[in-house]
Design an enzyme around this catalytic site. Sequence first.
Site, PDB file in Angstrom:
ATOM      1  N   ASN A 111       0.993  -1.272   0.112  1.00 22.84           N
ATOM      2  CA  ASN A 111      -0.012   0.023  -0.049  1.00 22.84           C
ATOM      3  C   ASN A 111       0.853   1.275   0.048  1.00 22.84           C
ATOM      4  OD1 ASN A 111      -1.653   1.952   0.418  1.00 22.84           O
ATOM      5  ND2 ASN A 111      -2.282   1.358   2.576  1.00 22.84           N
TER       6      ASN A 111
ATOM      7  N   LYS B  48       0.302   4.334  -0.171  1.00 20.32           N
ATOM      8  CA  LYS B  48      -0.574   5.282   0.515  1.00 20.32           C
ATOM      9  C   LYS B  48      -0.169   6.650  -0.497  1.00 20.32           C
ATOM     10  CE  LYS B  48      -0.330   3.113   4.800  1.00 20.32           C
ATOM     11  NZ  LYS B  48      -0.200   3.149   6.311  1.00 20.32           N
TER      12      LYS B  48
ATOM     13  N   HIS C 256      -9.590   1.285   4.842  1.00 19.02           N
ATOM     14  CA  HIS C 256      -8.392   1.626   5.499  1.00 19.02           C
ATOM     15  C   HIS C 256      -8.629   2.750   6.808  1.00 19.02           C
ATOM     16  CE1 HIS C 256      -4.142   2.724   6.361  1.00 19.02           C
ATOM     17  NE2 HIS C 256      -3.845   1.719   6.009  1.00 19.02           N
TER      18      HIS C 256
ATOM     19  N   GLU D  93      -6.834   4.962   7.845  1.00 17.64           N
ATOM     20  CA  GLU D  93      -6.525   6.471   7.226  1.00 17.64           C
ATOM     21  C   GLU D  93      -7.810   6.930   6.692  1.00 17.64           C
ATOM     22  OE1 GLU D  93      -2.847   5.612   5.546  1.00 17.64           O
ATOM     23  OE2 GLU D  93      -1.902   5.008   7.582  1.00 17.64           O
TER      24      GLU D  93
ATOM     25  N   GLU E  88      -5.598  -4.793  10.401  1.00 17.22           N
ATOM     26  CA  GLU E  88      -4.686  -3.880  10.678  1.00 17.22           C
ATOM     27  C   GLU E  88      -4.783  -2.976  12.223  1.00 17.22           C
ATOM     28  OE1 GLU E  88      -2.548  -2.730   6.633  1.00 17.22           O
ATOM     29  OE2 GLU E  88      -3.902  -1.100   7.098  1.00 17.22           O
TER      30      GLU E  88
ATOM     31  N   GLY F 116       2.646   2.239  10.842  1.00 16.95           N
ATOM     32  CA  GLY F 116       3.417   3.391  10.714  1.00 16.95           C
ATOM     33  C   GLY F 116       4.305   3.642  12.048  1.00 16.95           C
TER      34      GLY F 116
ATOM     35  N   SER G  38       3.235  -2.166  10.264  1.00 17.55           N
ATOM     36  CA  SER G  38       5.021  -2.116  10.516  1.00 17.55           C
ATOM     37  C   SER G  38       5.431  -3.768  10.233  1.00 17.55           C
ATOM     38  CB  SER G  38       5.099  -1.952  12.049  1.00 17.55           C
ATOM     39  OG  SER G  38       4.710  -0.677  12.194  1.00 17.55           O
TER      40      SER G  38
HETATM   41  P1  13P Z   1       2.833   0.255   7.624  1.00 21.25           P
HETATM   42  O1  13P Z   1       3.363  -0.890   7.045  1.00 21.25           O
HETATM   43  O2  13P Z   1       3.872   1.519   7.127  1.00 21.25           O
HETATM   44  O3  13P Z   1       2.913   0.217   9.209  1.00 21.25           O
HETATM   45  O4  13P Z   1       1.708   0.701   7.230  1.00 21.25           O
HETATM   46  C1  13P Z   1       0.702  -0.553   7.268  1.00 21.25           C
HETATM   47  C2  13P Z   1      -0.575  -0.163   6.357  1.00 21.25           C
HETATM   48  O5  13P Z   1      -1.102   0.856   6.978  1.00 21.25           O
HETATM   49  C3  13P Z   1      -0.828  -0.720   5.213  1.00 21.25           C
HETATM   50  O6  13P Z   1      -2.182  -0.524   4.573  1.00 21.25           O
END
Ligand code: 13P
Length: 250
Positions: free
Chosen positions: A9, A11, A95, A97, A167, A173, A212
Amino acid sequence: MRRKLVVGNWKMYGRLASNKALLEGVVAGVRELKGADYAVCVPYPYLAQAQSMLQGGNVAWGAQNLNQHEEGAYTGAVAPGMLVDFGCRYVIIGHSERRGLFQETNVSASAKFDAALRAGLTPIFCVGETLAEREAGVTEQVVATQLDAVLNSAGAQGLAKAVVAYEPVWAIGTGKTASPDQAQAVHAFIRQRVAQQDSHVAQALCILYGGSVKAANASELFAMQDIDGGLIGGASLVANDFVAICRAAQ
Ligand code: 13P
């Protein structure tokens, strides 16, 4: 045996030039791998780039969101059929976010899930609790409510054509990954909740872990019984790291 899946992903990262280098590295590193499925979910403007660089290979591509309507006066929105036009196989739905920063709810996520299925896309439906929710001991209630939003609308038959990603928000992150046992417990809970509607769908359901995931911890996570791969954020932006995670899914 469920086949493992590793999805990057991206982002809101990337530019044409850096994407080119990243995709070349991923294609070269993953070309010989046959034991699992691989994909990257890129920002909308780069779908054409992903399509032209990835078609014919073993890395699929997709988007990170869609609008639930087929078309219309929805300024700034992207319709499911537009993703199909660019060869997308996957679309990430719900997601954290999107939920946290863009007011997405279980209701809108479920509508997007249904729209993705209607278009023939494979939704990657995200669920997960915040740190406060975990500390309050309500992880299972939160995940159940998120999952039920699609179970009640698309049903188990809808989930049969989808992927679920667990997640935990506190692991995204932050560099703080869930331990394999913590993740496994929630994955087993998700599978069991789907099994209440349809045990065959539950057994076949691909449930990714995200939060992560790095080359250093991917193998121990992917070794857990109910973890069928990963949804990778930061580490998917570095070709060697993403390829190493893909290898761990072999
Ligand atoms: P990270 O791997 O950067 O923690 O992000 C995970 C994520 O949100 C994947 O959709």
